[in-house]
Write a protein that holds these residues in place. Structure first.
Motif, PDB file in Angstrom:
ATOM      1  N   GLY A 188     -10.282   5.918   2.327  1.00  0.00           N
ATOM      2  CA  GLY A 188      -8.818   6.142   2.440  1.00  0.00           C
ATOM      3  C   GLY A 188      -8.799   7.536   2.815  1.00  0.00           C
ATOM      4  O   GLY A 188      -7.225   7.443   2.559  1.00  0.00           O
TER       5      GLY A 188
ATOM      6  N   ARG B  85      -4.151   7.052   2.142  1.00  0.00           N
ATOM      7  CA  ARG B  85      -3.557   5.329   2.570  1.00  0.00           C
ATOM      8  C   ARG B  85      -3.849   5.249   0.337  1.00  0.00           C
ATOM      9  O   ARG B  85      -5.337   5.056   0.011  1.00  0.00           O
ATOM     10  CB  ARG B  85      -3.948   4.863   2.917  1.00  0.00           C
ATOM     11  CG  ARG B  85      -2.820   3.487   2.986  1.00  0.00           C
ATOM     12  CD  ARG B  85      -3.118   2.637   4.174  1.00  0.00           C
ATOM     13  NE  ARG B  85      -3.753   1.835   4.549  1.00  0.00           N
ATOM     14  CZ  ARG B  85      -4.071   0.946   5.100  1.00  0.00           C
ATOM     15  NH1 ARG B  85      -3.309   1.244   6.626  1.00  0.00           N
ATOM     16  NH2 ARG B  85      -5.238   0.476   6.484  1.00  0.00           N
ATOM     17  N   TYR B  86      -3.302   4.682  -0.564  1.00  0.00           N
ATOM     18  CA  TYR B  86      -4.136   3.788  -1.799  1.00  0.00           C
ATOM     19  C   TYR B  86      -3.436   1.992  -1.494  1.00  0.00           C
ATOM     20  O   TYR B  86      -2.333   1.793  -1.021  1.00  0.00           O
ATOM     21  CB  TYR B  86      -2.763   4.348  -2.976  1.00  0.00           C
ATOM     22  CG  TYR B  86      -3.359   5.902  -3.424  1.00  0.00           C
ATOM     23  CD1 TYR B  86      -4.266   6.153  -3.807  1.00  0.00           C
ATOM     24  CD2 TYR B  86      -2.742   6.795  -2.281  1.00  0.00           C
ATOM     25  CE1 TYR B  86      -4.631   7.836  -3.670  1.00  0.00           C
ATOM     26  CE2 TYR B  86      -2.770   8.303  -2.551  1.00  0.00           C
ATOM     27  CZ  TYR B  86      -3.735   8.844  -3.682  1.00  0.00           C
ATOM     28  OH  TYR B  86      -4.019  10.169  -3.605  1.00  0.00           O
ATOM     29  N   LEU B  87      -4.323   1.650  -2.540  1.00  0.00           N
ATOM     30  CA  LEU B  87      -4.024   0.210  -2.168  1.00  0.00           C
ATOM     31  C   LEU B  87      -3.082   0.434  -3.592  1.00  0.00           C
ATOM     32  O   LEU B  87      -2.844   1.165  -4.640  1.00  0.00           O
ATOM     33  CB  LEU B  87      -5.275  -0.651  -2.796  1.00  0.00           C
ATOM     34  CG  LEU B  87      -6.610  -0.251  -2.113  1.00  0.00           C
ATOM     35  CD1 LEU B  87      -7.298  -1.379  -2.512  1.00  0.00           C
ATOM     36  CD2 LEU B  87      -6.031  -1.323  -0.700  1.00  0.00           C
ATOM     37  N   ALA B  88      -2.403  -1.153  -4.127  1.00  0.00           N
ATOM     38  CA  ALA B  88      -1.322  -1.956  -4.947  1.00  0.00           C
ATOM     39  C   ALA B  88      -1.398  -1.246  -6.316  1.00  0.00           C
ATOM     40  O   ALA B  88      -1.381  -0.480  -7.305  1.00  0.00           O
ATOM     41  CB  ALA B  88      -0.998  -2.594  -5.222  1.00  0.00           C
TER      42      ALA B  88
ATOM     43  N   ASP C  99      -7.656   2.771  -0.377  1.00  0.00           N
ATOM     44  CA  ASP C  99      -8.090   1.877   0.620  1.00  0.00           C
ATOM     45  C   ASP C  99      -8.966   2.175   1.009  1.00  0.00           C
ATOM     46  O   ASP C  99      -9.182   2.535   2.338  1.00  0.00           O
ATOM     47  CB  ASP C  99      -6.768   1.782   1.084  1.00  0.00           C
ATOM     48  CG  ASP C  99      -6.340   0.749   2.416  1.00  0.00           C
ATOM     49  OD1 ASP C  99      -7.390  -0.049   2.491  1.00  0.00           O
ATOM     50  OD2 ASP C  99      -5.421   0.084   3.166  1.00  0.00           O
TER      51      ASP C  99
ATOM     52  N   LYS D 290       1.051  -1.607   0.104  1.00  0.00           N
ATOM     53  CA  LYS D 290       0.125   0.458  -0.175  1.00  0.00           C
ATOM     54  C   LYS D 290       1.183   1.576  -0.088  1.00  0.00           C
ATOM     55  O   LYS D 290       2.133   0.967   0.190  1.00  0.00           O
ATOM     56  CB  LYS D 290      -1.033   0.289   1.195  1.00  0.00           C
ATOM     57  CG  LYS D 290      -1.559  -1.021   1.774  1.00  0.00           C
ATOM     58  CD  LYS D 290      -2.571  -1.271   2.426  1.00  0.00           C
ATOM     59  CE  LYS D 290      -3.314  -3.231   1.632  1.00  0.00           C
ATOM     60  NZ  LYS D 290      -4.862  -2.168   3.370  1.00  0.00           N
TER      61      LYS D 290
END
Length: 206
Positions: free
Chosen positions: A37, A22-25, A30, A2
């Protein structure tokens, strides 16, 4: 993995909020981080009327907790500000540090032992500034031996507290405060040794 980003948010000339995303891949926000997120910490509400923020540092603990460091200005005082967030996005405390004059944070660094270092510059004197903080390591557990006991009045009794971190390793240098209630009240304190242990001894009087 992440991706975490931090900065400031606010309308007009001055930033008044701390913003953490926060971001996912795959680049999507997220949803396990504060539902959408994004987390915004209002400086005016949390730091005092008229507070402003300049975020400049980010560090992430092995357990996923997030440190955001920056400079806050409250009532004319310019200080280091460290905030921490749980992996869920919930706030997990903050601390401000004042040196002398206008203290500006440049960045953060985590040591292997879990201590956090903030470094920056005094715009008043031109001096380099370093601050190191305790208490930012993994959550610790405390156990007592004996956990409960019945003792004869007039005899000396000893209690041992053991502090261990999330990796089950002893934690030295922790101040443990003891308090005995009931017919034999007593209190005291000790600092854990290399084995993570602190002891307290008292004599029953009734």
């Amino acid at each position: 993995g992440k991706i975490v980003a931090a900065g400031e948010s606010g309308a007009g000339q001055f930033a008044v909020d701390i913003a953490v995303v926060r971001y996912l891949a795959n680049g999507a926000l997220d949803p396990s981080f504060d539902v959408d997120g994004k987390v915004v910490t209002a400086a005016n509400g949390d730091l005092g009327p008229g507070a402003t923020i300049d975020v400049s540092g980010l560090a992430i603990q092995p357990d996923g907790r997030i440190f955001v460091g920056g400079t806050d200005t409250v009532a004319g005082s310019i200080d280091f500000l460290i905030t921490r967030y749980l992996p869920t996005g919930s706030g997990d405390g903050k601390v401000t540090t004042h040196f002398d004059g206008a203290d500006v944070v440049y960045d953060l660094a985590l040591q292997q032992d879990g201590k956090l270092v903030a470094f920056g510059l005094s715009s008043s004197t031109g001096d380099f500034l370093l601050a190191r903080y305790f208490g930012f390591g993994p959550p610790a557990t405390l156990t007592l031996e004996p956990a409960t006991d019945t003792n004869t009045a007039g005899e000396e009794h000893c209690v041992t507290a053991t502090v261990r971190d999330a990796a089950d390793q002893p934690v030295p240098g922790v101040t443990v405060r003891f308090s005995v209630s009931g017919a034999n009240t007593a209190s005291g304190m000790d600092v854990t040794d290399a084995n993570g242990q602190a002891t307290f001894t008292y004599t029953g009087t009734a």
